[in-house]
Design an enzyme around this catalytic site. Structure first.
Site, mmCIF file in Angstrom:
data_model
loop_
_atom_site.group_PDB
_atom_site.id
_atom_site.type_symbol
_atom_site.label_atom_id
_atom_site.label_comp_id
_atom_site.label_asym_id
_atom_site.label_seq_id
_atom_site.Cartn_x
_atom_site.Cartn_y
_atom_site.Cartn_z
ATOM 1 N N LYS A 148 6.058 -5.467 -15.477
ATOM 2 C CA LYS A 148 6.133 -5.209 -14.047
ATOM 3 C C LYS A 148 5.440 -6.314 -13.264
ATOM 4 O O LYS A 148 5.954 -6.803 -12.242
ATOM 5 C CB LYS A 148 5.464 -3.868 -13.716
ATOM 6 C CG LYS A 148 5.485 -3.539 -12.221
ATOM 7 C CD LYS A 148 4.527 -2.440 -11.837
ATOM 8 C CE LYS A 148 3.117 -2.972 -11.644
ATOM 9 N NZ LYS A 148 2.250 -2.052 -10.874
ATOM 10 N N ASN A 149 4.281 -6.737 -13.743
ATOM 11 C CA ASN A 149 3.499 -7.726 -13.010
ATOM 12 C C ASN A 149 4.057 -9.139 -13.133
ATOM 13 O O ASN A 149 3.538 -10.061 -12.499
ATOM 14 C CB ASN A 149 2.037 -7.691 -13.468
ATOM 15 C CG ASN A 149 1.337 -6.424 -13.013
ATOM 16 O OD1 ASN A 149 1.746 -5.795 -12.031
ATOM 17 N ND2 ASN A 149 0.289 -6.039 -13.712
ATOM 18 N N CYS B 169 -2.516 1.757 -5.281
ATOM 19 C CA CYS B 169 -3.459 2.656 -5.947
ATOM 20 C C CYS B 169 -4.846 2.575 -5.332
ATOM 21 O O CYS B 169 -5.297 1.516 -4.909
ATOM 22 C CB CYS B 169 -3.565 2.313 -7.438
ATOM 23 S SG CYS B 169 -2.131 2.811 -8.392
ATOM 24 N N ARG C 108 -8.951 -4.668 -2.846
ATOM 25 C CA ARG C 108 -8.281 -5.850 -3.365
ATOM 26 C C ARG C 108 -7.860 -6.670 -2.148
ATOM 27 O O ARG C 108 -6.691 -6.732 -1.779
ATOM 28 C CB ARG C 108 -7.075 -5.451 -4.231
ATOM 29 C CG ARG C 108 -7.495 -4.838 -5.545
ATOM 30 C CD ARG C 108 -6.319 -4.624 -6.474
ATOM 31 N NE ARG C 108 -5.629 -3.386 -6.169
ATOM 32 C CZ ARG C 108 -4.626 -2.902 -6.909
ATOM 33 N NH1 ARG C 108 -4.214 -3.552 -7.961
ATOM 34 N NH2 ARG C 108 -4.042 -1.768 -6.579
ATOM 35 N N ASP D 106 -6.638 -3.145 -16.605
ATOM 36 C CA ASP D 106 -5.517 -2.205 -16.627
ATOM 37 C C ASP D 106 -5.433 -1.399 -17.920
ATOM 38 O O ASP D 106 -4.573 -0.521 -18.045
ATOM 39 C CB ASP D 106 -4.199 -2.947 -16.402
ATOM 40 C CG ASP D 106 -3.960 -3.271 -14.937
ATOM 41 O OD1 ASP D 106 -4.709 -2.766 -14.090
ATOM 42 O OD2 ASP D 106 -3.015 -4.022 -14.648
ATOM 43 N N ARG E 33 5.259 4.073 -11.363
ATOM 44 C CA ARG E 33 5.106 2.761 -10.733
ATOM 45 C C ARG E 33 4.980 1.647 -11.767
ATOM 46 O O ARG E 33 5.239 0.480 -11.456
ATOM 47 C CB ARG E 33 3.870 2.745 -9.824
ATOM 48 C CG ARG E 33 3.993 3.607 -8.581
ATOM 49 C CD ARG E 33 2.804 3.412 -7.650
ATOM 50 N NE ARG E 33 2.587 1.998 -7.400
ATOM 51 C CZ ARG E 33 1.439 1.362 -7.621
ATOM 52 N NH1 ARG E 33 0.398 2.010 -8.098
ATOM 53 N NH2 ARG E 33 1.330 0.085 -7.360
#
Length: 419
Positions: free
Chosen positions: A22-23, A116, A121, A305, A398
């Site tokens: 995803k990233n 989230c 951030r 993560d 997500r």
């Protein structure tokens, strides 16, 4: 709203294939804004965050088509430079649209991002870097408004390594005049994956994977054709920990050793047996899980993560462990839910002390963010004494593609039901 039901206590066995990261997918899709034509990207996971960025870019005039597992993207005509609040508020990574829009159009209006609730951030590092490249910016009604007539290369130092910041400025620098040097850059594999895609488009980039990246501005770009995303290392790590916590034996196709060396070291210290195979990694869980201390760090350190998932493992380890979180200040919000399942955890600042127990106990729990969701799923796979209910699993969608189906294929008793 849906929830997961899990009957734990079954060792997981079999083979599972991890999805594209995803990233890596999010910046790759954003990079298609840099030039017109039909781009194609392979192994794009079907996730809520991917749908969100597609929705935002569709409003801008971008066309998306899926054919035989390949996402095709046409960005010939960008009709709109605004990323609206109603979509951006659900995903912090939408800030990645700022760099390519400024490079292509010389302007952008991006709502301050959401996502989230795991801590601050800030996008300050993105904005500071763009200002050094000649971009004028102001904040109005929650939107970052950016404009530039002459985007120029610059020598930029990031105060802290930032993945999205590095990616955003890489994309902007590709369209700038002159050379850009990014110092104290993020080294994550997803950054290198974006650099690989940009090079396939004609960009001149060196140094990705190190803390200094050099980009020579190049206005003559062409579409990316057949870019294959790097496998998702966080999904890989989640399955590795799942094998360990259930005493299972899982072959993880697509799992790359070099992307998870720090996690492999800790799992081996906990007693897991890990073997490198041609297509990925084989992970066998230990009979007795040993306690191991971890500290989250930017790549190549232990990834934040996977901290919540590893904490679930330590909840049933022999002895006590210390888990230190150095990346996000609010990333222990899953602790209260693990304690509902009988975990013995105490928090002291950015440290959690976990005292292992024989087993966790099935209970109703509430997911609070993406990775906390995964940790509760893993805890439920180990838990005894009934059915664990994990509520608010929309967080899970997500970042994990069909996670319950993949666990079902490994023998887990897990179902998604209306909640």
């Amino acid at each position: 709203m849906e929830k997961m039901l899990i009957e734990g206590g079954r060792p997981l066995k079999g083979t599972v294939t991890v999805s594209g990261a995803k990233n890596a997918a999010l910046p790759a899709i954003a990079a298609c804004l840099l030039t017109g034509g039909w781009h194609s990207i392979k192994d794009v996971p079907r996730l809520k965050d991917i749908q969100t960025i597609k929705s935002i870019m569709t409003k801008m005039g971008v066309i998306f088509k899926e054919e035989d597992g390949v996402l095709r993207i046409n960005s010939d005509e960008i009709k709109e430079h605004v990323a609206p609040y109603d979509l951006v508020r659900t995903m912090r990574a939408s800030i990645l649209l700022l760099g390519p829009l400024v490079a292509r159009l010389g302007r952008a209006s991006i709502s301050m991002p959401g996502g989230c609730a795991i801590g601050a951030r800030p996008v300050d590092l993105h904005l500071k870097a763009l200002a050094a490249m000649g971009v004028e910016m102001f904040l109005d009604k929650g939107y970052i408004n950016a404009k530039v007539d002459n985007l120029r290369g610059a020598d930029i130092f990031f105060d802290i390594p930032t993945v999205t910041g590095t990616e955003n400025i890489m994309m902007a620098a590709v369209g700038a005049k002159g050379k850009t040097v990014l110092r104290n850059s993020a080294k994550e594999p997803e950054v290198s994956d974006l650099a690989r895609m940009l090079r396939s488009m004609g960009a001149r980039i060196e140094g990705d994977g190190t803390d200094t990246i050099v980009i020579e501005g190049n206005q003559d770009l062409h579409p990316a054709e057949g870019h294959t995303l790097v496998p998702d290392r966080i999904e890989s790590g989640t399955f590795m920990i799942a094998s360990a916590i259930t005493g299972g034996e899982i072959m993880i196709d697509g799992c790359r050793y070099e992307h998870l060396a720090s996690v492999i070291e800790k799992l081996q210290a906990a007693g897991a047996r890990i073997e490198k195979r041609e297509k990925g990694l084989f992970v066998a869980g230990p009979r007795v899980i040993q306690s191991v201390d971890i500290e989250t760090m930017p790549f190549p350190g232990f990834p934040t993560d996977l901290q919540a998932q590893f904490m679930a493992l330590m909840c049933v380890a022999n002895g006590s462990s210390i888990i230190r979180e150095t990346v996000f200040e609010n990333r222990f919000i899953h602790v209260s839910e693990l304690k509902r399942m009988g975990a013995d955890i105490s928090i002291h600042g950015n440290q959690a002390i976990v005292r292992g127990r024989d087993h966790l106990l099935a209970a109703p729990v509430m997911a609070t963010d993406l990775r906390a969701s995964a940790s509760l799923i893993l805890a439920g796979l180990e838990a005894r004494g009934g059915t664990t209910e994990v509520r608010r699993v929309y967080h899970l969608d997500r970042g994990y593609e069909a996670l319950e189906k993949k666990f079902q294929s490994l023998g887990a008793r897990i179902w998604r039901v209306p909640g």
